[in-house]
Design an enzyme around this catalytic site. Structure first.
Site, short mmCIF file in Angstrom:
data_model
loop_
_atom_site.label_atom_id
_atom_site.label_comp_id
_atom_site.label_asym_id
_atom_site.label_seq_id
_atom_site.Cartn_x
_atom_site.Cartn_y
_atom_site.Cartn_z
N GLU A 16 0.80 -1.22 0.00
CA GLU A 16 0.00 0.00 0.00
C GLU A 16 0.84 1.28 0.00
OE1 GLU A 16 -3.24 0.47 -0.30
OE2 GLU A 16 -3.92 -1.59 -0.19
N ASP A 39 -3.22 7.00 -2.70
CA ASP A 39 -4.31 6.47 -3.50
C ASP A 39 -5.10 7.62 -4.16
OD1 ASP A 39 -5.98 4.67 -4.73
OD2 ASP A 39 -7.20 4.28 -2.96
#
Length: 158
Positions: A16, A39
């Protein structure tokens, strides 16, 4: 604390945010109010912290509210244990949703790992199709491979 293998948490953080490496440079670096955010989607960052908790799709309202309120307003610590714990709770929610008597425990686990990234409104999508809507279409397999790699050093520390 919650029975989730540390190697899995490390693997999710690795995928991530590159274990926080994403936060060292650029627009959302340490001096930015967007420190720890990632993101990017069209006009904003959606995920926060080492394991990128989505401010819109986190499974618990208190998480969504806090992250949405803080976005662009205050600097949070992406390495704070609180947000790692929140990510673990998100994973456990995905794992609970993946419980399916037609799947082996390993395939339920693989489905939950993929759902951590892909969300899946369609709860019928399970292993072996679990990576169909994930980033790169390989999230679950990649995170599980990383977890196996991280598990070996953890075992040596015991």
């Amino acid at each position: 604390k919650y029975g989730v293998p540390p190697a899995l948490i490390a693997a999710i953080a690795s995928r991530e945010s590159r274990m926080g490496g994403e936060f060292k440079d650029g627009m959302n670096g340490p001096k930015s109010i967007l420190y720890g955010w990632g993101d990017w989607r069209k006009v904003e960052y959606r995920g926060f912290g080492l394991i990128q908790i989505d401010k819109y799709s986190a499974p618990f309202e208190y998480m969504r509210k806090e992250l949405q309120a803080a976005y662009g307003q205050q600097q949070l610590d992406p390495f704070d244990e609180k947000y790692i714990e929140w990510g673990v709770k998100c994973f456990l929610q995905k794992y609970a949703e993946a419980q399916n008597k037609d799947l082996s425990e390993a395939n339920q686990f693989a489905t939950a790992v993929s759902r951590y990234n892909g969300g899946y409104r369609d709860k019928k999508v399970v292993y072996p199709e679990n990576d169909r809507k994930t980033t790169g279409h390989d999230y679950g397999n990649d995170v599980l491979a990383r977890a196996r790699w991280y598990a070996e050093p953890w075992e040596q520390l015991r």
